[in-house]
Design a protein around this motif. Sequence first.
Motif, PDB file in Angstrom:
ATOM      1  N   ALA A  19      29.310  88.157  20.051  1.00 51.55           N
ATOM      2  CA  ALA A  19      30.587  89.093  20.007  1.00 51.55           C
ATOM      3  C   ALA A  19      31.403  88.172  21.286  1.00 51.55           C
ATOM      4  O   ALA A  19      32.606  87.998  21.364  1.00 51.55           O
ATOM      5  N   CYS A  20      30.646  87.977  22.358  1.00 51.27           N
ATOM      6  CA  CYS A  20      31.549  87.518  23.353  1.00 51.27           C
ATOM      7  C   CYS A  20      31.884  86.060  23.358  1.00 51.27           C
ATOM      8  O   CYS A  20      32.876  85.748  23.762  1.00 51.27           O
ATOM      9  N   THR A  74      18.254  82.962  23.573  1.00 47.36           N
ATOM     10  CA  THR A  74      18.679  84.119  22.443  1.00 47.36           C
ATOM     11  C   THR A  74      20.090  84.370  22.987  1.00 47.36           C
ATOM     12  O   THR A  74      21.050  84.332  21.876  1.00 47.36           O
ATOM     13  N   LEU A  75      20.275  85.121  23.994  1.00 42.75           N
ATOM     14  CA  LEU A  75      21.604  85.424  24.366  1.00 42.75           C
ATOM     15  C   LEU A  75      22.856  84.290  24.572  1.00 42.75           C
ATOM     16  O   LEU A  75      23.777  84.656  23.838  1.00 42.75           O
ATOM     17  N   ILE A  76      22.387  83.494  25.222  1.00 41.79           N
ATOM     18  CA  ILE A  76      23.563  82.309  25.459  1.00 41.79           C
ATOM     19  C   ILE A  76      23.283  81.304  24.370  1.00 41.79           C
ATOM     20  O   ILE A  76      24.481  81.058  23.811  1.00 41.79           O
ATOM     21  N   GLY A  77      22.355  80.793  23.987  1.00 41.82           N
ATOM     22  CA  GLY A  77      22.170  79.621  23.250  1.00 41.82           C
ATOM     23  C   GLY A  77      22.374  79.953  21.870  1.00 41.82           C
ATOM     24  O   GLY A  77      23.405  79.266  21.247  1.00 41.82           O
ATOM     25  N   ILE A  78      21.752  80.930  21.219  1.00 46.01           N
ATOM     26  CA  ILE A  78      21.920  81.322  19.841  1.00 46.01           C
ATOM     27  C   ILE A  78      23.182  82.095  19.782  1.00 46.01           C
ATOM     28  O   ILE A  78      24.058  81.986  18.887  1.00 46.01           O
ATOM     29  N   GLY A  79      23.151  83.495  20.593  1.00 44.59           N
ATOM     30  CA  GLY A  79      24.246  84.473  20.222  1.00 44.59           C
ATOM     31  C   GLY A  79      25.631  83.735  20.688  1.00 44.59           C
ATOM     32  O   GLY A  79      26.468  83.459  20.201  1.00 44.59           O
ATOM     33  N   PHE A  80      25.765  83.434  22.297  1.00 45.40           N
ATOM     34  CA  PHE A  80      27.211  83.202  22.513  1.00 45.40           C
ATOM     35  C   PHE A  80      27.611  81.731  22.030  1.00 45.40           C
ATOM     36  O   PHE A  80      28.672  81.554  21.398  1.00 45.40           O
ATOM     37  N   LEU A  81      26.942  80.648  22.310  1.00 45.29           N
ATOM     38  CA  LEU A  81      27.206  79.513  21.783  1.00 45.29           C
ATOM     39  C   LEU A  81      27.517  79.189  20.352  1.00 45.29           C
ATOM     40  O   LEU A  81      28.229  78.541  19.748  1.00 45.29           O
ATOM     41  N   GLY A  82      26.290  80.043  19.702  1.00 40.70           N
ATOM     42  CA  GLY A  82      26.555  79.933  18.238  1.00 40.70           C
ATOM     43  C   GLY A  82      27.717  80.524  17.578  1.00 40.70           C
ATOM     44  O   GLY A  82      28.503  79.932  16.693  1.00 40.70           O
ATOM     45  N   ALA A  83      28.398  81.563  18.354  1.00 40.43           N
ATOM     46  CA  ALA A  83      29.708  82.013  17.923  1.00 40.43           C
ATOM     47  C   ALA A  83      30.688  81.203  18.372  1.00 40.43           C
ATOM     48  O   ALA A  83      31.994  81.267  17.877  1.00 40.43           O
ATOM     49  N   PHE A  84      30.626  80.829  19.656  1.00 40.36           N
ATOM     50  CA  PHE A  84      31.704  80.091  20.453  1.00 40.36           C
ATOM     51  C   PHE A  84      31.947  78.716  19.887  1.00 40.36           C
ATOM     52  O   PHE A  84      32.873  78.293  19.502  1.00 40.36           O
ATOM     53  N   THR A  85      31.008  77.964  19.627  1.00 46.40           N
ATOM     54  CA  THR A  85      31.002  76.986  18.903  1.00 46.40           C
ATOM     55  C   THR A  85      29.422  76.489  18.206  1.00 46.40           C
ATOM     56  O   THR A  85      28.417  76.355  19.015  1.00 46.40           O
ATOM     57  N   THR A  86      29.409  75.582  17.094  1.00 47.12           N
ATOM     58  CA  THR A  86      28.202  75.186  16.645  1.00 47.12           C
ATOM     59  C   THR A  86      27.922  73.615  17.174  1.00 47.12           C
ATOM     60  O   THR A  86      26.868  72.865  16.900  1.00 47.12           O
ATOM     61  N   PHE A  87      29.050  73.186  17.546  1.00 43.80           N
ATOM     62  CA  PHE A  87      29.137  71.685  17.952  1.00 43.80           C
ATOM     63  C   PHE A  87      28.266  71.570  19.060  1.00 43.80           C
ATOM     64  O   PHE A  87      27.642  70.261  19.368  1.00 43.80           O
ATOM     65  N   SER A  88      28.132  72.354  19.953  1.00 40.02           N
ATOM     66  CA  SER A  88      27.142  72.187  21.078  1.00 40.02           C
ATOM     67  C   SER A  88      25.620  72.069  20.815  1.00 40.02           C
ATOM     68  O   SER A  88      25.025  71.219  21.321  1.00 40.02           O
ATOM     69  N   THR A  89      25.377  72.722  19.702  1.00 40.43           N
ATOM     70  CA  THR A  89      23.881  72.536  19.354  1.00 40.43           C
ATOM     71  C   THR A  89      23.893  70.843  18.707  1.00 40.43           C
ATOM     72  O   THR A  89      22.918  70.245  18.875  1.00 40.43           O
ATOM     73  N   PHE A  90      24.880  70.656  17.874  1.00 34.33           N
ATOM     74  CA  PHE A  90      24.877  69.294  17.240  1.00 34.33           C
ATOM     75  C   PHE A  90      24.908  68.407  18.503  1.00 34.33           C
ATOM     76  O   PHE A  90      24.014  67.340  18.320  1.00 34.33           O
TER      77      PHE A  90
END
Length: 133
Positions: A19-20, A74-90
């Motif tokens: 959500a954030c 979980t909070l930042i890597g999957i939740g926050f960055l998952g919603a903010f951008t998936t490019f970060s994981t890539f």
Amino acid sequence: MTNAISNFTIYAFVALGGACGASLRFYISQLVLNWLGKGFPFATLMVNIIGSFTMGLLYQLIEHEILNVSVHRTLIGIGFLGAFTTFSTFSLDSLLLLQQGDVLKAAINILLNVSLCIAAAALGMFMVTTLTK
């Protein structure tokens, strides 16, 4: 019962972070669009760069045991960055492959991610355009 609470907490962290992340992405996108206009996808570029930078920071902070892996991943890597951008994981995946000396896999990962994501976006646009004619 402990596992149910633990699982609930994990899902709550993902939801809260998501959500954030989504809200901040929208806010930054609006700021950048108002500032630079729609001529180039600067808003997406901006959130992708910020997300990639944040993922790199998070990864290293967890690797050095400065942050707790189960909570912060979980909070930042999957939740926050998952919603903010998936490019970060890539970006992190590609960087780790390069750091491991697997240049070919990194190049294939980069090529496939970029080309297939653009192709998927084009296909989605084509399908909507075709279906709404």
